[in-house]
Design a protein around this motif. Structure first.
Motif, short mmCIF file in Angstrom:
data_model
loop_
_atom_site.label_atom_id
_atom_site.label_comp_id
_atom_site.label_asym_id
_atom_site.label_seq_id
_atom_site.Cartn_x
_atom_site.Cartn_y
_atom_site.Cartn_z
N GLY A 23 0.73 4.37 -5.90
CA GLY A 23 1.58 3.22 -6.13
C GLY A 23 2.81 3.36 -5.26
N TYR A 24 3.27 2.24 -4.70
CA TYR A 24 4.49 2.29 -3.91
C TYR A 24 5.17 0.93 -3.92
N ILE A 25 6.47 0.99 -3.69
CA ILE A 25 7.31 -0.21 -3.70
C ILE A 25 8.19 -0.13 -2.46
N VAL A 26 8.27 -1.24 -1.73
CA VAL A 26 9.20 -1.33 -0.60
C VAL A 26 10.18 -2.43 -0.97
N GLU A 27 11.48 -2.06 -1.01
CA GLU A 27 12.53 -3.00 -1.39
C GLU A 27 13.54 -3.16 -0.26
N THR A 28 13.87 -4.42 0.04
CA THR A 28 15.00 -4.70 0.93
C THR A 28 15.90 -5.67 0.17
N ASP A 29 16.99 -6.08 0.81
CA ASP A 29 17.86 -7.07 0.17
C ASP A 29 17.16 -8.42 0.01
N ASP A 30 16.18 -8.70 0.88
CA ASP A 30 15.53 -10.01 0.90
C ASP A 30 14.19 -10.09 0.19
N TRP A 31 13.51 -8.98 0.06
CA TRP A 31 12.17 -9.02 -0.55
C TRP A 31 11.80 -7.66 -1.13
N THR A 32 10.84 -7.70 -2.04
CA THR A 32 10.27 -6.49 -2.64
C THR A 32 8.76 -6.66 -2.68
N GLU A 33 8.06 -5.62 -2.30
CA GLU A 33 6.60 -5.67 -2.38
C GLU A 33 6.11 -4.41 -3.09
N GLU A 34 5.22 -4.60 -4.07
CA GLU A 34 4.63 -3.50 -4.83
C GLU A 34 3.13 -3.49 -4.59
N ARG A 35 2.58 -2.29 -4.43
CA ARG A 35 1.12 -2.18 -4.26
C ARG A 35 0.62 -0.94 -4.97
N ASN A 118 11.49 7.56 -11.17
CA ASN A 118 10.39 7.04 -10.35
C ASN A 118 9.39 6.26 -11.22
N ARG A 119 9.88 5.75 -12.35
CA ARG A 119 8.99 5.07 -13.31
C ARG A 119 8.24 3.88 -12.71
N GLU A 120 8.92 3.10 -11.86
CA GLU A 120 8.26 1.90 -11.30
C GLU A 120 7.01 2.27 -10.51
N ALA A 121 7.13 3.25 -9.63
CA ALA A 121 5.97 3.67 -8.83
C ALA A 121 4.93 4.34 -9.72
N ASP A 122 5.38 5.12 -10.69
CA ASP A 122 4.47 5.78 -11.63
C ASP A 122 3.67 4.76 -12.42
N THR A 123 4.32 3.68 -12.83
CA THR A 123 3.64 2.61 -13.58
C THR A 123 2.55 1.96 -12.72
N LEU A 124 2.83 1.80 -11.43
CA LEU A 124 1.83 1.24 -10.52
C LEU A 124 0.59 2.13 -10.43
N VAL A 125 0.80 3.46 -10.42
CA VAL A 125 -0.33 4.40 -10.41
C VAL A 125 -1.14 4.22 -11.69
N ASP A 126 -0.45 4.14 -12.84
CA ASP A 126 -1.14 3.94 -14.12
C ASP A 126 -1.95 2.65 -14.11
N GLN A 127 -1.36 1.57 -13.55
CA GLN A 127 -2.06 0.28 -13.47
C GLN A 127 -3.35 0.40 -12.64
N ALA A 128 -3.27 1.13 -11.53
CA ALA A 128 -4.46 1.30 -10.68
C ALA A 128 -5.55 2.04 -11.44
N PHE A 129 -5.18 3.01 -12.27
CA PHE A 129 -6.16 3.73 -13.06
C PHE A 129 -6.79 2.84 -14.12
N SER A 130 -6.02 1.90 -14.66
CA SER A 130 -6.54 1.08 -15.74
C SER A 130 -7.28 -0.16 -15.25
N ASP A 131 -7.15 -0.49 -13.94
CA ASP A 131 -7.86 -1.67 -13.40
C ASP A 131 -9.36 -1.42 -13.31
#
Length: 131
Positions: A23-35, A118-131
């Motif tokens: 799981g990873y998140i890229v954040e700027t002032d203008d946009w955020t993308e999570e995958r 690092n909860r946000e990225a950790d949550t994304l990892v959990d989501q990938a496991f549960s998908d």
């Protein structure tokens, strides 16, 4: 124009080694993308590297010039900084790929953060496991 970005990354294997996800998140002032995604069989260390690499690739594709990466893997952070050597042969090409990506940015920093931060990225990892 500079585009600063923060890349938060995490990875995990359950068990280790075993089925793995990133799981990873890229954040700027203008946009955020999570995958997040399953990446097959791997180890915790390799998944952490894969999450960082994909986050940096996304930041590069989007034209970010200043990147600060944050992850809770002390091993990955210390190896990327050059404080620790890469003793596992399968991690060397991953560290080398990170270095190639880092060279594309005007400035790059990487810092180790506690798991709680690092909860946000950790949550994304959990989501990938549960998908």
């Amino acid at each position: 124009m500079t585009t600063p970005a923060v890349v938060k990354f995490d990875g995990g294997a359950r068990p280790n080694p075993g089925p793995s996800a990133i799981g990873y998140i890229v954040e700027t002032d203008d946009w955020t993308e999570e995958r997040s995604e399953h990446i097959g069989e791997s180890t915790n260390n390799r998944t952490e590297y894969h999450a960082l690499i994909q986050g940096l690739e996304l930041a590069s594709e989007k034209g970010c010039t200043e990147v600060e990466a944050r992850g809770d893997s002390q091993l990955v952070v210390k190896q990327v900084c050059g404080e620790w050597s890469v003793n596992e042969p399968e991690l060397r090409p991953l560290r080398d790929r990170v270095q190639e990506l880092v060279d594309e940015f005007d400035t790059f920093e990487i810092q180790h953060i506690p798991r709680e931060e690092n909860r946000e990225a950790d949550t994304l990892v959990d989501q990938a496991f549960s998908d």
